[in-house]
Design an enzyme around this catalytic site. Structure first.
Site, PDB file in Angstrom:
ATOM      1  N   GLU A 132       0.869  -1.188   0.000  1.00 22.82           N
ATOM      2  CA  GLU A 132       0.000   0.000   0.000  1.00 22.82           C
ATOM      3  C   GLU A 132       0.897   1.225   0.000  1.00 22.82           C
ATOM      4  O   GLU A 132       1.753   1.372   0.875  1.00 22.82           O
ATOM      5  CB  GLU A 132      -0.932  -0.037   1.209  1.00 22.82           C
ATOM      6  CG  GLU A 132      -1.946  -1.168   1.115  1.00 22.82           C
ATOM      7  CD  GLU A 132      -2.675  -1.192  -0.219  1.00 22.82           C
ATOM      8  OE1 GLU A 132      -3.140  -0.130  -0.672  1.00 22.82           O
ATOM      9  OE2 GLU A 132      -2.752  -2.263  -0.846  1.00 22.82           O
ATOM     10  N   CYS A 182      -1.599   9.274   3.783  1.00 24.40           N
ATOM     11  CA  CYS A 182      -1.657   8.855   2.384  1.00 24.40           C
ATOM     12  C   CYS A 182      -2.966   9.332   1.767  1.00 24.40           C
ATOM     13  O   CYS A 182      -3.078   9.519   0.564  1.00 24.40           O
ATOM     14  CB  CYS A 182      -1.541   7.352   2.277  1.00 24.40           C
ATOM     15  SG  CYS A 182      -2.785   6.500   3.240  1.00 24.40           S
TER      16      CYS A 182
HETATM   17  N1  LIG Z   1      -1.697   3.419   1.095  1.00 24.09           N
HETATM   18  C1  LIG Z   1      -1.685   3.379   2.411  1.00 24.09           C
HETATM   19  O1  LIG Z   1      -2.485   2.701   3.051  1.00 24.09           O
HETATM   20  C2  LIG Z   1      -0.656   4.191   3.149  1.00 24.09           C
HETATM   21  C3  LIG Z   1      -0.805   4.368   4.516  1.00 24.09           C
HETATM   22  C4  LIG Z   1       0.145   5.128   5.202  1.00 24.09           C
HETATM   23  C5  LIG Z   1       1.211   5.685   4.522  1.00 24.09           C
HETATM   24  N2  LIG Z   1       1.317   5.499   3.200  1.00 24.09           N
HETATM   25  C6  LIG Z   1       2.421   6.118   2.462  1.00 24.09           C
HETATM   26  O2  LIG Z   1       3.627   5.975   3.205  1.00 24.09           O
HETATM   27  C7  LIG Z   1       4.505   7.046   2.927  1.00 24.09           C
HETATM   28  C8  LIG Z   1       4.984   7.646   4.218  1.00 24.09           C
HETATM   29  O3  LIG Z   1       5.552   6.681   5.030  1.00 24.09           O
HETATM   30  P1  LIG Z   1       7.113   6.448   5.140  1.00 24.09           P
HETATM   31  O4  LIG Z   1       7.824   7.751   5.007  1.00 24.09           O
HETATM   32  O5  LIG Z   1       7.331   5.638   6.354  1.00 24.09           O
HETATM   33  O6  LIG Z   1       7.389   5.608   3.837  1.00 24.09           O
HETATM   34  P2  LIG Z   1       8.758   4.894   3.403  1.00 24.09           P
HETATM   35  O7  LIG Z   1       8.478   4.219   2.123  1.00 24.09           O
HETATM   36  O8  LIG Z   1       9.901   5.802   3.481  1.00 24.09           O
HETATM   37  O9  LIG Z   1       8.973   3.803   4.554  1.00 24.09           O
HETATM   38  C9  LIG Z   1       8.002   2.816   4.816  1.00 24.09           C
HETATM   39  C10 LIG Z   1       8.670   1.677   5.563  1.00 24.09           C
HETATM   40  O10 LIG Z   1       9.604   1.054   4.681  1.00 24.09           O
HETATM   41  C11 LIG Z   1      10.849   0.900   5.353  1.00 24.09           C
HETATM   42  N3  LIG Z   1      11.908   0.826   4.331  1.00 24.09           N
HETATM   43  C12 LIG Z   1      12.591   1.822   3.742  1.00 24.09           C
HETATM   44  N4  LIG Z   1      13.462   1.316   2.840  1.00 24.09           N
HETATM   45  C13 LIG Z   1      13.289  -0.030   2.847  1.00 24.09           C
HETATM   46  C14 LIG Z   1      13.875  -1.109   2.138  1.00 24.09           C
HETATM   47  N5  LIG Z   1      14.825  -0.921   1.219  1.00 24.09           N
HETATM   48  N6  LIG Z   1      13.465  -2.360   2.414  1.00 24.09           N
HETATM   49  C15 LIG Z   1      12.497  -2.587   3.330  1.00 24.09           C
HETATM   50  N7  LIG Z   1      11.913  -1.613   4.037  1.00 24.09           N
HETATM   51  C16 LIG Z   1      12.296  -0.348   3.802  1.00 24.09           C
HETATM   52  C17 LIG Z   1      10.896   2.088   6.277  1.00 24.09           C
HETATM   53  O11 LIG Z   1      11.837   1.882   7.302  1.00 24.09           O
HETATM   54  C18 LIG Z   1       9.469   2.110   6.786  1.00 24.09           C
HETATM   55  O12 LIG Z   1       9.301   1.165   7.806  1.00 24.09           O
HETATM   56  C19 LIG Z   1       3.706   8.031   2.102  1.00 24.09           C
HETATM   57  O13 LIG Z   1       4.039   7.869   0.763  1.00 24.09           O
HETATM   58  C20 LIG Z   1       2.269   7.600   2.357  1.00 24.09           C
HETATM   59  O14 LIG Z   1       1.375   7.970   1.345  1.00 24.09           O
HETATM   60  C21 LIG Z   1       0.431   4.755   2.501  1.00 24.09           C
HETATM   61  N1  LIG Z   2      -6.696   5.203   6.561  1.00 24.77           N
HETATM   62  C1  LIG Z   2      -6.317   6.570   6.771  1.00 24.77           C
HETATM   63  C2  LIG Z   2      -5.075   6.935   6.023  1.00 24.77           C
HETATM   64  C3  LIG Z   2      -3.922   6.009   6.179  1.00 24.77           C
HETATM   65  C4  LIG Z   2      -2.714   6.562   5.495  1.00 24.77           C
HETATM   66  O1  LIG Z   2      -2.021   7.421   5.860  1.00 24.77           O
HETATM   67  C5  LIG Z   2      -7.423   7.500   6.321  1.00 24.77           C
HETATM   68  O2  LIG Z   2      -8.416   7.039   5.779  1.00 24.77           O
HETATM   69  O3  LIG Z   2      -7.291   8.698   6.508  1.00 24.77           O
END
Ligand SMILES: NC(=O)c1ccc[n+]([C@@H]2O[C@H](COP(=O)([O-])OP(=O)(O)OC[C@H]3O[C@@H](n4cnc5c(N)ncnc54)[C@H](O)[C@@H]3O)[C@@H](O)[C@H]2O)c1
Ligand SMILES: N[C@@H](CCC=O)C(=O)O
Length: 522
Positions: A294, A328
């Site tokens: 995600e 997100c």
């Molecule tokens: N779609 C969703 O449900 C959802 C929900 C929350 C956040 N997000 C997204 O997450 C992002 C923000 O979160 P973030 O800054 O923690 O994201 P990120 O991609 O920088 O990190 C996410 C996770 O991946 C790990 N990571 C980084 N490099 C890695 C590698 N090479 N191998 C394995 N793991 C690795 C990080 O330590 C962290 O635990 C935003 O883009 C946001 O939109 C999406």
């Molecule tokens: N599920 C949360 C968003 C999660 C991601 O950052 C929302 O619906 O706002």
């Protein structure tokens, strides 16, 4: 036997009203308690072993850079390998534990978390910079995920017993969902409890064992959850806690031949990187790894001229600036039709200017962003925005001993501008004018992402059209585009927003299982 008969139906955990003085005081008390416990050394959990390492992740309060939240031990590849070994062995016993027993651990954990909910929220206020309501919503969602997935496992067990298959005379045919194996769980920092808890408990209640690698900015709250699972008696080795560097430990584990599945939530860039690694096969690997990913969003709100404009403006501001836009689901774009553009823009500006920036501990509506990297990146985008639109409000760092940035609004932004296309993940809103609702929907859809969106209108025909044509995983009408509720709004996005896994939905646990058909000659 109906194993769900004595279980109450799932209901969402209510949110706390911090407008009531007693609730505000309860949170202040929890913050004081948590503050008195900060700065501890936190170990890895590898099976029964608690491992303290010299190399640590220092977790710092983003709203008060002088405050250390904790020193968290850091796995290297050798420790990750040891954890993998334990997880592989533990899987052999855990997969045989009945679904109802597995669910029972979750029910106990939910009850305990509910009892201590302010403590969990207080830790998030300090470690991630959430205000009271945002932290409380995160804890409530974590409780919801645990309660929901426990019930879902019981339901899945019943499906296992009653799956309708075409009858063939002389045969007893059954389809059973069985666990996959060892999973690597990689959550983000922005819902440092809810998403970490949801991803982990879904995997575990389905009968898998996991290696949990928390985000490096919020490992202390992740550990508080792991400690809770230990407290309710979850067998050692089912959840192994291995904070560490993404590049070192992350790459090692996602490439590991014994990794059966990867459950990732985070940015598009890291998600695609993991997707590549997961597609390769390592020596000794006997399966195709399953990837649940995600990722990011460039979500938006469309407003037409028939909409309730006050409600639309409030939703735009709440979606853009809740938790400083670090969701997100954040509505970082607003697309408004020409006829009401000036009016809505003015309302958005007024509401945004009411968001006072300050310490999350004191419950200011707008707090810090998570770390220096984000702070610099967001300020960089604000400079880009100054060339791409009209700066209406904000546009600068804000005062405070942390990563504070003013809530920033740009109007008159071109649909092709970078701030309309790229995920900023901070308190920056881009507003764009459209000739009519059709053009507004077209602009909304012109993105590589597809996570959340909202359409504001009172015209039923247009609403029907928007429901059909706005292309995203979570589409809302006449409400904000953040704040999905477990069970009610299964969550996940299209295109570069990910694999649309629908967390908190009725298909989710299937992603952590494989279906086995057995056919017995009678
Ligand atoms: N779609 C969703 O449900 C959802 C929900 C929350 C956040 N997000 C997204 O997450 C992002 C923000 O979160 P973030 O800054 O923690 O994201 P990120 O991609 O920088 O990190 C996410 C996770 O991946 C790990 N990571 C980084 N490099 C890695 C590698 N090479 N191998 C394995 N793991 C690795 C990080 O330590 C962290 O635990 C935003 O883009 C946001 O939109 C999406
Ligand atoms: N599920 C949360 C968003 C999660 C991601 O950052 C929302 O619906 O706002």
């Amino acid at each position: 036997m109906n194993k769900t008969a004595n279980i109450s139906p799932f209901v969402n955990e209510p949110f706390v009203n911090f407008g009531l003085e007693e609730n505000k005081q309860a949170m202040e008390k929890a913050i004081s308690k948590v503050k008195s416990e900060l700065g501890q050394n936190i170990p890895l959990h590898i099976g029964e072993r608690k491992v303290f390492t010299e190399d640590v992740i220092t977790s710092v309060n983003p709203g008060n850079l002088d405050e250390v939240i904790g020193y968290v031990s850091k796995a290297n590849q050798a420790l990750a390998e040891e954890a993998m070994h334990i997880a592989v062995n533990t899987f052999e016993t855990w997969k045989k534990v009945s679904a109802s027993e597995r669910a029972e651990y979750l029910f106990k954990a939910a009850a305990l978390m509910r009892e201590r909910k302010h403590e969990f929220s207080a830790l998030m206020i300090l470690e991630s910079g959430k205000n009271y309501a945002e932290a409380d919503a995160d804890t409530a969602e974590a409780i919801d995920f645990i309660e929901f997935y426990a019930r879902e496992m019981l339901r899945l067990e019943q499906i296992n017993e009653t799956q309708p298959l075409t009858k063939v005379q002389g045969e007893d045919n059954r389809l059973t969902y069985i666990p996959l194996g060892v999973g690597v769980v990689i959550p983000p920092w922005n819902f440092p409890l809810a998403i970490c808890v949801g991803m982990t408990t879904a995997a575990v209640v389905s009968g898998n064992t996991v290696l949990l690698k928390p985000a490096s900015t919020t490992p202390v709250i992740a550990h508080k959850f792991v400690a809770l699972m230990e407290e309710v008696g979850l067998p050692a080795g089912v959840i192994n806690f291995i904070p560490g560097s993404g590049a070192e430990v992350g790459d090692y584990l996602t490439s590991h031949p014994k990794t059966r599945f990867i459950s990732f939530t985070g940015s598009k860039e890291v998600g695609l990187h993991i997707s590549k690694l997961a597609a390769n096969t390592s020596e000794g690997q006997i399966w195709i790894k399953r990837l649940i990913a995600e990722m990011g969003g460039k979500d938006g709100i469309v407003v037409d001229e028939t909409a309730g404009l006050d409600a639309a403006a409030q939703a735009i501001v709440a979606s853009a600036f809740g938790f400083q836009g670090q969701k997100c689901s954040a509505g970082s774009r607003a697309i408004i039709v020409e006829a009401v553009y000036d009016e809505v823009v003015e309302k958005v500006k007024e509401l945004t200017e009411k968001l006072v920036v300050g310490s999350p501990e004191l419950n200011y509506p707008a707090g810090p962003v998570i770390d220096k990297g984000s702070y610099d990146k967001i300020l960089g985008y604000i400079e880009i925005g100054k060339a791409e639109g009209t700066l209406l409000t904000g546009g600068s760092p804000a005062v405070g001993n942390g990563y504070y940035i003013e809530p920033t609004v740009f109007a008159d932004v071109n649909p092709d501008a970078r701030i309309m296309k790229e995920e900023i993940f901070g308190p920056v809103l881009a507003i764009c004018k459209a000739a009519d609702y059709k053009e507004a929907i077209h602009i909304y859809n012109d993105t590589e992402f597809g996570l959340t969106g909202s359409y504001f209108s009172s015209d039923q025909k247009r609403i029907e059209e928007a429901l059909e044509t706005m292309h995203c995983g979570n589409l809302y009408i006449n409400r904000k585009c953040t704040g999905a509720l477990v069970g009610a709004h299964p969550f996940g996005g299209f295109n570069m927003s990910g694999t649309d896994s629908k967390a908190g939905g009725y298909d989710y646990l299937l992603l952590f299982t494989q279906a086995k058909l057995t056919s017995r000659k009678l």
